[in-house]
Design a protein around this motif. Structure first.
Motif, mmCIF file in Angstrom:
data_model
loop_
_atom_site.group_PDB
_atom_site.id
_atom_site.type_symbol
_atom_site.label_atom_id
_atom_site.label_comp_id
_atom_site.label_asym_id
_atom_site.label_seq_id
_atom_site.Cartn_x
_atom_site.Cartn_y
_atom_site.Cartn_z
ATOM 1 N N ALA B 118 148.182 -43.624 16.609
ATOM 2 C CA ALA B 118 149.533 -43.880 17.247
ATOM 3 C C ALA B 118 150.094 -45.192 16.489
ATOM 4 C CB ALA B 118 149.578 -44.136 18.688
ATOM 5 N N LEU B 119 149.192 -46.026 16.113
ATOM 6 C CA LEU B 119 149.660 -47.395 15.723
ATOM 7 C C LEU B 119 149.756 -47.146 14.079
ATOM 8 C CD1 LEU B 119 147.536 -49.743 17.988
ATOM 9 C CD2 LEU B 119 149.786 -49.729 18.105
ATOM 10 N N LEU B 120 149.140 -46.440 13.569
ATOM 11 C CA LEU B 120 148.854 -46.608 12.086
ATOM 12 C C LEU B 120 149.364 -45.306 11.301
ATOM 13 C CD1 LEU B 120 145.095 -48.284 12.156
ATOM 14 C CD2 LEU B 120 147.324 -49.283 11.584
ATOM 15 N N SER B 121 149.238 -44.258 11.790
ATOM 16 C CA SER B 121 149.950 -43.146 11.042
ATOM 17 C C SER B 121 151.357 -42.827 11.064
ATOM 18 C CB SER B 121 149.192 -41.884 11.848
ATOM 19 O OG SER B 121 150.213 -41.467 12.897
ATOM 20 N N ARG B 122 151.535 -42.311 9.836
ATOM 21 C CA ARG B 122 153.165 -41.925 9.796
ATOM 22 C C ARG B 122 153.695 -41.224 10.742
ATOM 23 N NH1 ARG B 122 152.061 -39.078 5.206
ATOM 24 N NH2 ARG B 122 153.759 -37.750 6.095
ATOM 25 N N ARG B 190 146.054 -31.982 1.450
ATOM 26 C CA ARG B 190 147.188 -31.785 1.891
ATOM 27 C C ARG B 190 147.289 -32.427 3.451
ATOM 28 N NH1 ARG B 190 144.814 -26.584 0.835
ATOM 29 N NH2 ARG B 190 144.012 -26.536 3.204
ATOM 30 N N ALA B 191 146.318 -33.024 4.036
ATOM 31 C CA ALA B 191 146.577 -33.683 5.273
ATOM 32 C C ALA B 191 147.327 -34.844 5.393
ATOM 33 C CB ALA B 191 145.114 -33.834 5.993
ATOM 34 N N ASP B 192 148.159 -34.925 6.267
ATOM 35 C CA ASP B 192 148.704 -36.418 6.833
ATOM 36 C C ASP B 192 147.531 -37.167 7.770
ATOM 37 O OD1 ASP B 192 151.278 -35.753 5.638
ATOM 38 O OD2 ASP B 192 151.342 -34.244 7.276
ATOM 39 N N ILE B 193 146.848 -36.506 8.499
ATOM 40 C CA ILE B 193 145.941 -37.352 9.240
ATOM 41 C C ILE B 193 144.566 -36.596 9.040
ATOM 42 C CG2 ILE B 193 145.048 -38.241 11.716
ATOM 43 C CD1 ILE B 193 148.014 -38.242 12.479
ATOM 44 N N VAL B 194 143.472 -37.156 8.797
ATOM 45 C CA VAL B 194 142.215 -36.694 8.631
ATOM 46 C C VAL B 194 141.406 -37.325 9.750
ATOM 47 C CG1 VAL B 194 140.029 -36.329 6.978
ATOM 48 C CG2 VAL B 194 142.428 -36.297 6.058
ATOM 49 N N SER B 195 140.801 -36.662 10.521
ATOM 50 C CA SER B 195 139.903 -37.379 11.527
ATOM 51 C C SER B 195 138.314 -36.678 11.327
ATOM 52 C CB SER B 195 140.348 -37.161 12.815
ATOM 53 O OG SER B 195 139.593 -37.396 13.794
ATOM 54 N N CYS B 196 137.452 -37.575 10.999
ATOM 55 C CA CYS B 196 136.010 -37.241 10.619
ATOM 56 C C CYS B 196 135.299 -37.487 12.134
ATOM 57 C CB CYS B 196 135.540 -37.792 9.599
ATOM 58 S SG CYS B 196 136.572 -37.583 7.883
ATOM 59 N N VAL B 197 134.470 -36.330 12.568
ATOM 60 C CA VAL B 197 133.972 -36.641 13.636
ATOM 61 C C VAL B 197 132.432 -35.746 13.583
ATOM 62 C CG1 VAL B 197 133.819 -36.266 16.436
ATOM 63 C CG2 VAL B 197 135.835 -36.255 14.904
ATOM 64 N N THR B 198 131.517 -36.306 12.569
ATOM 65 C CA THR B 198 130.318 -35.740 12.054
ATOM 66 C C THR B 198 129.118 -36.350 12.312
ATOM 67 O OG1 THR B 198 130.278 -36.548 9.956
ATOM 68 C CG2 THR B 198 131.903 -34.490 10.256
ATOM 69 N N MET B 199 128.228 -35.887 12.271
ATOM 70 C CA MET B 199 126.864 -36.668 11.816
ATOM 71 C C MET B 199 126.378 -36.741 10.629
ATOM 72 S SD MET B 199 125.616 -37.558 15.131
ATOM 73 C CE MET B 199 124.011 -37.581 15.028
ATOM 74 N N ARG B 211 146.123 -38.213 -0.245
ATOM 75 C CA ARG B 211 147.634 -38.096 -0.571
ATOM 76 C C ARG B 211 148.143 -39.615 -0.069
ATOM 77 N NH1 ARG B 211 151.655 -33.398 1.578
ATOM 78 N NH2 ARG B 211 150.994 -34.450 3.449
ATOM 79 N N PRO B 212 149.106 -40.364 -0.612
ATOM 80 C CA PRO B 212 149.661 -41.571 -0.347
ATOM 81 C C PRO B 212 150.196 -41.318 1.088
ATOM 82 C CG PRO B 212 150.392 -41.279 -2.692
ATOM 83 C CD PRO B 212 149.571 -39.949 -2.047
ATOM 84 N N GLY B 213 149.987 -42.291 1.893
ATOM 85 C CA GLY B 213 150.751 -42.322 3.499
ATOM 86 C C GLY B 213 149.698 -41.425 4.332
ATOM 87 N N THR B 214 148.783 -41.051 4.014
ATOM 88 C CA THR B 214 147.610 -40.425 4.805
ATOM 89 C C THR B 214 146.850 -41.382 5.674
ATOM 90 O OG1 THR B 214 147.012 -38.591 3.233
ATOM 91 C CG2 THR B 214 145.391 -38.959 4.777
ATOM 92 N N HIS B 215 146.568 -40.970 6.922
ATOM 93 C CA HIS B 215 145.848 -41.929 8.040
ATOM 94 C C HIS B 215 144.469 -41.130 7.979
ATOM 95 C CE1 HIS B 215 144.552 -44.460 11.135
ATOM 96 N NE2 HIS B 215 144.578 -43.293 11.836
ATOM 97 N N LEU B 216 143.278 -42.024 7.687
ATOM 98 C CA LEU B 216 141.883 -41.541 7.860
ATOM 99 C C LEU B 216 141.205 -42.022 8.938
ATOM 100 C CD1 LEU B 216 139.520 -39.951 6.504
ATOM 101 C CD2 LEU B 216 139.325 -42.108 4.953
ATOM 102 N N ASP B 217 140.611 -41.321 9.836
ATOM 103 C CA ASP B 217 140.247 -41.820 11.022
ATOM 104 C C ASP B 217 138.508 -41.383 10.801
ATOM 105 O OD1 ASP B 217 139.748 -42.173 13.896
ATOM 106 O OD2 ASP B 217 139.574 -40.125 14.181
ATOM 107 N N LEU B 234 137.870 -46.305 0.779
ATOM 108 C CA LEU B 234 138.055 -47.759 1.505
ATOM 109 C C LEU B 234 138.601 -48.615 0.396
ATOM 110 C CD1 LEU B 234 134.365 -47.347 2.944
ATOM 111 C CD2 LEU B 234 136.546 -47.320 4.301
ATOM 112 N N THR B 235 138.709 -48.368 -0.716
ATOM 113 C CA THR B 235 139.206 -49.521 -1.795
ATOM 114 C C THR B 235 140.801 -48.850 -1.868
ATOM 115 O OG1 THR B 235 138.643 -47.956 -3.477
ATOM 116 C CG2 THR B 235 137.454 -49.808 -3.157
ATOM 117 N N ARG B 236 141.029 -47.594 -1.749
ATOM 118 C CA ARG B 236 142.514 -47.097 -1.816
ATOM 119 C C ARG B 236 143.230 -47.510 -0.503
ATOM 120 N NH1 ARG B 236 143.744 -41.258 -3.064
ATOM 121 N NH2 ARG B 236 145.925 -42.152 -3.455
ATOM 122 N N GLY B 237 142.478 -47.428 0.606
ATOM 123 C CA GLY B 237 142.989 -47.287 1.955
ATOM 124 C C GLY B 237 143.429 -49.030 2.462
#
Lengths: 312, 312
Positions: B118-122, B190-199, B211-217, B234-237
Motif C-alpha cells: 500500500a505504501l510502496l507499489s504503483r 509481466r507483473a506489477d507486484i510480485v509476492s514471494c511466499v516460499t521456503m 519491469r520498471p515500476g514493479t513492487h517485489l515483496d 536487490l541492486t536494481r530495486g
C-alpha cells in the motif's frame, strides 16, 4: 481447545484428585522452565510475568500473570493478580486448554501445602489453625481437610476480625466446623496444624508456643522482607520445603539463616525427595515439622496437566 | 475473556481493517518484547517459542507457538506450527482474549506485506504474481488486492503445479480473476507486484527480468540460508523492510550483503519511518521497490490489539 473459567477450574480439580496428581508428578523430573518479568514500559509499578515450562515427555505450559498493585483502587476494584495458564501438547505443540490464572494459582498453592501436610503432619491431627483471611484462606482450610481427614475443627485468625468471620462463615456453609479466634498465641498452642497465608512482615507464630507434634505450614512470606514464623519455630522444628531450587526466596528461612539461627543444611527434604522416598519426613509423634511453601512454575505445569486429564 | 478460533480470527480481521490498524500502530513506539525458545527436553527437534510484549500505554500480548517439524507425518497429520496468542489489558493485567496462533500469524504476516505494498507499489498496479502455493498464498493474494484495489489479475506460480491450481481455484470461488502460470520468468516480467511466499533456498526471482515500476515483496526467506530473489533484484530495486531491528535475519538481504552486492545502507526505510513520513517511499513510476518482510512479535501485538477493538 477447552477454556476453564475460575469456577470451572475449581470444579474440575477436587482437592483429593489434585493432591494425588501433585504427589505423582513429584515422582518425575523437575520440568525445564523460564521466567520473563516485564515492567510497565511507561514506568508504572505494574509487572507482567510469563513462565513457560516443558515437562520431559509431557506437556508444555505457559503461565501468564499480571501483578498490578493499584487494581484494588479501581472502580469497580479488580484483583491485583490476574492471568491465564495455557497448556499445549508436548508431542505436537497443539493447544489443549486455557484456564483462569488466579484460580489455578489458588488451587496449586493450596494443594502444594496440602501435599506437604499429607506427608508430614500427624495422622491424628484434629485442630487446624488458619492464620490470615485473604482469598486463599478458605482454599487452604479445605485442602488441609482433604489431605488430613482426621482434622475436626478449623480456627481462623486474622488481624481484621470481620474478614476472619467471613471466611469462617463460608466454611460453615460447606458443613465445616469453623470458628474465629482473636488469640493467635492461644490458638497456636492448641493447634495440630498451623497454616499461615498472610502478607505479614513480622513473625505471627511464636515457636516457643508450638505443641510437640505440630505441623507448621508457611505460605505467605514469598519475599525476603516478609516473615510469618520466628526463629524459635525454625530451630524447634524439622524444616522441609516444597522444592530446594526455590527455597532461598522467602523471608522465613532466609532471615533465620541471616540471623544465624539456622543454616541451609537445616532443610531436611523437599517434596521430590519425600515423594520418592529418598529422604525421611516426620520421625516421631512429638516432632514439630515446618513446611515452607515457595511455589514455582513446575506446580503450574503439574496442575495444568491434572486439569488436562479431566478432558478425557 | 473472548476466545477466537481460526475461523473467528479470519472473520474478525478483514484486510482493509487490519492493514489500516497496522498502519496506525506504526505511528507509535515499537513495543518492548522478549523471546524464550525452549527445546524439547527429551532431545527431539521440536521447539516451543514464547514471545511476551507490552506496548507503552497499550495492551500486553503473549504469543505462544510450537514448531514441530514431524507433525506432517502424524496420522492424521497436524500443522507443524500451532499455538495461541493471548492479550491482556495493559492497565489491569486482566485477560481480554485468546486467539488461534496459526490464523493470527497468517493474518499479521499477509497484512504486514500488504501495508508495504500500500505504501510502496504503483497506484495503477494491475497484475499480481504470487510465488508459492502454501497455506499463506491465498491470504497474500487477498491482502494485496485489498491494499491495492487497482489490481485486476492474480497469477500463481508454484513448483508443484497442482497446489497452485488449488490456490487459484480457491481465489476464483471468491470472485477473483486467478490463474496458474508454469513460467515464473515470464510472469515476473509481466507483473506489477510480485509476492514471494516460499521456503526456497535458491533465488526464484531474477532481478534482470523485473519491469520498471514493479513492487517485489519477499516473505519466505526468514533464515540466512533461504533465498527468494537474486542479487540483481536487490541492486536494481530500492530496498525497504518492515522493521530495521529484525532485518538481518533473512537470507535475501544478508546473502546480498555477504556477496558484496549491497550494503546494509541500501535499506531506505522501514514501515515505522514510512508511516510516520520520516523517510520517502517510492520516488517515481519507474522505480523498482523491494520490500523484505521479516515479521516480529510487535506485529502479533498490533494484530491482537486490532482483534481486541472488535470486542467493542
Amino acid at each position: 481447545m477447552h477454556v476453564f473459567d475460575a469456577a470451572a477450574v475449581h470444579a474440575a480439580l477436587p482437592w483429593p484428585f489434585l493432591i494425588e496428581a501433585l504427589r505423582k508428578a513429584h515422582l518425575g523430573e523437575m520440568p525445564a522452565s523460564d521466567v520473563v518479568v516485564q515492567s510497565d514500559p511507561t514506568g508504572g509499578e505494574a509487572q507482567f510475568v510469563t513462565l513457560p515450562g516443558w515437562a520431559p515427555g509431557g506437556p508444555i505450559v505457559v503461565k501468564m500473570v499480571g501483578v498490578f498493585p493499584h487494581n484494588a483502587s479501581l472502580k469497580p476494584p479488580q484483583p491485583a493478580v490476574q492471568g491465564l495458564v495455557a497448556l499445549f501438547d508436548g508431542k505436537t505443540g497443539g493447544p489443549l486448554l486455557v484456564a483462569d490464572g488466579a484460580a489455578m494459582t489458588a488451587r496449586k498453592t493450596a494443594a502444594d501445602s496440602a501435599l506437604g501436610a499429607a506427608l508430614l503432619s500427624r495422622e491424628d491431627a484434629e485442630d487446624l489453625l488458619i492464620v490470615g483471611a485473604g482469598a486463599l484462606a478458605p482454599h487452604f482450610a479445605e485442602a488441609h481437610l482433604a489431605a488430613r481427614p482426621s482434622l475436626r475443627r478449623v480456627m481462623i485468625w486474622n488481624r481484621t476480625v470481620a474478614r476472619a468471620e467471613a471466611v469462617a462463615a463460608q466454611l460453615r456453609e460447606k458443613g465445616i466446623d469453623a470458628a474465629v479466634t482473636g488469640d493467635v498465641d492461644g490458638a497456636t498452642a492448641r493447634a495440630d496444624i498451623v497454616s499461615c497465608v498472610t502478607m505479614s512482615d513480622t513473625a505471627l507464630i511464636k515457636g516457643a508456643l508450638l505443641r510437640p507434634g505440630t505441623h507448621l505450614d508457611l505460605v505467605g512470606a514469598y519475599l525476603p522482607t516478609l516473615r510469618e514464623a520466628d526463629d524459635a519455630a525454625l530451630t524447634r522444628g524439622a524444616i522441609f520445603v516444597d522444592n530446594r531450587n526455590n527455597m532461598q526466596g522467602g523471608g522465613d528461612l532466609s532471615q533465620a539463616v541471616a540471623s544465624g539461627a539456622i543454616t541451609w543444611d537445616a532443610v531436611k527434604a523437599d517434596l521430590f525427595e519425600l515423594v520418592r522416598g529418598e529422604r525421611k519426613g516426620r520421625t516421631g509423634a512429638d516432632q514439630i515439622t515446618v513446611f515452607k511453601n515457595n511455589g514455582g512454575a513446575h506446580l503450574d505445569l503439574f496442575t495444568a496437566s491434572a486439569l488436562s486429564q479431566t478432558l478425557g
